[in-house]
Structures are given as structure tokens and as C-alpha cells.
Scaffold this motif. Sequence first.
Motif, PDB file in Angstrom:
ATOM      1  N   LEU A 150       0.842  -1.206   0.000  1.00 25.67           N
ATOM      2  CA  LEU A 150       0.000   0.000   0.000  1.00 25.67           C
ATOM      3  C   LEU A 150       0.873   1.251   0.000  1.00 25.67           C
ATOM      4  CD1 LEU A 150      -2.693   1.494   0.092  1.00 25.67           C
ATOM      5  CD2 LEU A 150      -2.736   1.182   2.576  1.00 25.67           C
ATOM      6  N   LEU A 151       1.938   1.222   0.789  1.00 20.49           N
ATOM      7  CA  LEU A 151       2.830   2.387   0.794  1.00 20.49           C
ATOM      8  C   LEU A 151       3.450   2.573  -0.591  1.00 20.49           C
ATOM      9  CD1 LEU A 151       4.310   4.696   2.195  1.00 20.49           C
ATOM     10  CD2 LEU A 151       6.109   3.061   2.817  1.00 20.49           C
ATOM     11  N   LYS A 174      -3.230   8.904   4.051  1.00 18.56           N
ATOM     12  CA  LYS A 174      -2.105   9.844   4.147  1.00 18.56           C
ATOM     13  C   LYS A 174      -1.404   9.690   5.506  1.00 18.56           C
ATOM     14  CE  LYS A 174       0.504  12.836   2.363  1.00 18.56           C
ATOM     15  NZ  LYS A 174       1.368  12.443   1.244  1.00 18.56           N
ATOM     16  N   SER A 175      -2.179   9.543   6.583  1.00 21.71           N
ATOM     17  CA  SER A 175      -1.540   9.363   7.900  1.00 21.71           C
ATOM     18  C   SER A 175      -0.797   8.036   7.964  1.00 21.71           C
ATOM     19  CB  SER A 175      -2.538   9.349   9.055  1.00 21.71           C
ATOM     20  OG  SER A 175      -3.498  10.292   8.886  1.00 21.71           O
ATOM     21  N   PHE A 176      -1.390   7.012   7.347  1.00 22.74           N
ATOM     22  CA  PHE A 176      -0.729   5.702   7.280  1.00 22.74           C
ATOM     23  C   PHE A 176       0.652   5.852   6.623  1.00 22.74           C
ATOM     24  CE2 PHE A 176       0.212   2.296   4.229  1.00 22.74           C
ATOM     25  CZ  PHE A 176       0.305   1.174   5.039  1.00 22.74           C
ATOM     26  N   GLN A 177       0.666   6.577   5.491  1.00 21.97           N
ATOM     27  CA  GLN A 177       1.939   6.826   4.788  1.00 21.97           C
ATOM     28  C   GLN A 177       2.952   7.478   5.732  1.00 21.97           C
ATOM     29  OE1 GLN A 177       1.731   9.674   1.604  1.00 21.97           O
ATOM     30  NE2 GLN A 177       1.950   8.103   0.043  1.00 21.97           N
ATOM     31  N   GLY A 178       2.476   8.476   6.463  1.00 20.87           N
ATOM     32  CA  GLY A 178       3.353   9.203   7.391  1.00 20.87           C
ATOM     33  C   GLY A 178       3.950   8.269   8.435  1.00 20.87           C
ATOM     34  N   ARG A 179       3.131   7.324   8.932  1.00 16.16           N
ATOM     35  CA  ARG A 179       3.649   6.368   9.936  1.00 16.16           C
ATOM     36  C   ARG A 179       4.634   5.407   9.299  1.00 16.16           C
ATOM     37  NH1 ARG A 179      -1.868   6.168  11.097  1.00 16.16           N
ATOM     38  NH2 ARG A 179      -2.155   4.104  10.165  1.00 16.16           N
ATOM     39  N   MET A 180       4.267   4.907   8.115  1.00 15.45           N
ATOM     40  CA  MET A 180       5.110   3.890   7.474  1.00 15.45           C
ATOM     41  C   MET A 180       6.505   4.439   7.149  1.00 15.45           C
ATOM     42  SD  MET A 180       3.615   0.883   7.075  1.00 15.45           S
ATOM     43  CE  MET A 180       4.268   0.037   5.646  1.00 15.45           C
ATOM     44  N   ILE A 181       6.563   5.696   6.711  1.00 13.40           N
ATOM     45  CA  ILE A 181       7.881   6.199   6.295  1.00 13.40           C
ATOM     46  C   ILE A 181       8.789   6.492   7.489  1.00 13.40           C
ATOM     47  CG2 ILE A 181       7.064   7.057   4.051  1.00 13.40           C
ATOM     48  CD1 ILE A 181       7.139   9.842   5.083  1.00 13.40           C
ATOM     49  N   GLN A 182       8.212   6.350   8.686  1.00 11.70           N
ATOM     50  CA  GLN A 182       9.080   6.496   9.860  1.00 11.70           C
ATOM     51  C   GLN A 182       9.761   5.188  10.256  1.00 11.70           C
ATOM     52  OE1 GLN A 182       6.873   8.496  12.992  1.00 11.70           O
ATOM     53  NE2 GLN A 182       6.171   9.933  11.433  1.00 11.70           N
TER      54      GLN A 182
END
Length: 223
Positions: free
Chosen positions: A156-157, A178-186
Motif C-alpha cells: 500500500l505504501l 495519508k496518515s498511514f503513509q506518514g507512519r510507514m515512512i518512519q
Amino acid sequence: MAGKVVLHYINGRGKMESIRWLLTVAEVEFDEMYLTAHEQYEKLQSDGALMFQQVPMVEIDGMKLIQTKAILNYIAEKYNLHGKDLKDRVMINMYSEGLMDLMEMIMILPFTPDPQPKLDNIQSKAKERYLPVFEKVLSGNIYLVGGKLSCADVQLLECTLMLEEKFPGILGDFRNVKSFQGRMIQIPAINRFLQPGSKRRPQPDENYVKTVMEVFQVKKPLP
Ligand code: IBG
């Protein structure tokens, strides 16, 4: 002892990119053998390394694996990225298959003579068919399945980043994604993968298209 994982493909995203993503998240080191000429592809075939005469091919644990989904599933199983039970797994596979369908539409764009109608179709499918599914499941859930990171999250990312490259702002109506993306890229391995110089491959360019046509001796656009 099993040797290092080796990927055999073109120096570009195509069907190998999701495998690169998953190995990265599993923190598995890998080498790449890039196919640049048709003769290298023929050599793999004459060595008997390609069951169906196709790449991606991945050398792992003393095997030469082919078929992208089979390879992804092997890595996901081995590194505990495929849920806790059969019911988790089928959900993960359902999300994965949908994401692969969408990513495949984007993947073939560079080989399409008149991409604009295809781009329009991808954008509307993304907004109306795919992203609403993920927006809903991510409302109140950190990950897609079973409260735990899986290969579907990684895809998904990858997919949402691909979409944003083509349609900046497409996630504007999908706050949870969008928030999921923000968490994943951390996640540190993901963060490193997103830095310049990593094994993540850039967006397709003319040179990539030329290499694909040459290595596979493609005479007409891909389907
Ligand atoms: N089902 C296989 C899989 O998923 O691994 C399909 C693999 C496949 O299509 N491989 C292509 C191949 O080896 C290279 S990727 N072709 C040679 C042949 O003779 O069939 C091609 C591709 C790209 C980008 I590059 C988008 C879609 C396909």
C-alpha cells in the motif's frame, strides 16, 4: 549456509520493485544482477534458471524462485509479514492482489503509445475503487490486517507513493491513507530506502524502456 539473496531483473522498477520493498522491510540484504542485454537473459534461460522463461528471478535459500507473487509470499511467510493465521492471510492476499492490479496499470504506462486515456482511467479507478477501501479499513486501524505490519501494508505504501508521483494531491480526500503513509515512512528501514542512493529504483525513463525492449526483444507495446 544459504548465500546472499540475488535479484535478477532490469535496472528499473517493473515487477521487481515490490520484491525490493519487501526485502528492505524484512531487513534482508540483497545483491542485484541487472539484465542489460538480450544475451544475459538467454544465458539465464539456457542455465535452466527461469522456469517459465521470465524474470523476476530471485536466488534465495538455495532456490531460484520465479513468479512475482510466489516470491513475495515466500518472503512474507519467512519474515513474519503474512499475518498470524489463515484468515489474516487471505485478507492480506486480497489487499495485495488489488494493489498489484493497480500498480500493474501504472507499470505498463511507459510502454503505452498514448498514455493519457490510461492515466485518466487509473486516476478514477484509484479514487473510486481502490483508495476508498484502504481509507475505510485504516479508520481506527494502524495496519491493514490484524494490528500488525504485513506485506499488504508495504505494498500500500509503495502504491500510494507511485500514485502521488503521477497525481500529486490524490490523497487529499484520503486522510487515513495519508496518515498511514506518514507512519510507514518512519520505519527506519523504509526511511533509509526512501533516501537517494538506496536500492529503490527511480521512475521509469526512456533508457529503462529501451533496455526492457532490448532485453526481452519486445517489438510492440506491452499489453
Ligand atoms: N507472472 C509473471 C510474474 O509476475 O513474475 C510475469 C513475469 C513477466 O511478465 N516477466 C517479463 C518477462 O520476463 C519481464 S517483466 N518477459 C519475457 C517473456 O518472454 O515473457 C515485463 C513487465 C514490465 C513492466 I518491465 C510491467 C509489466 C511487465
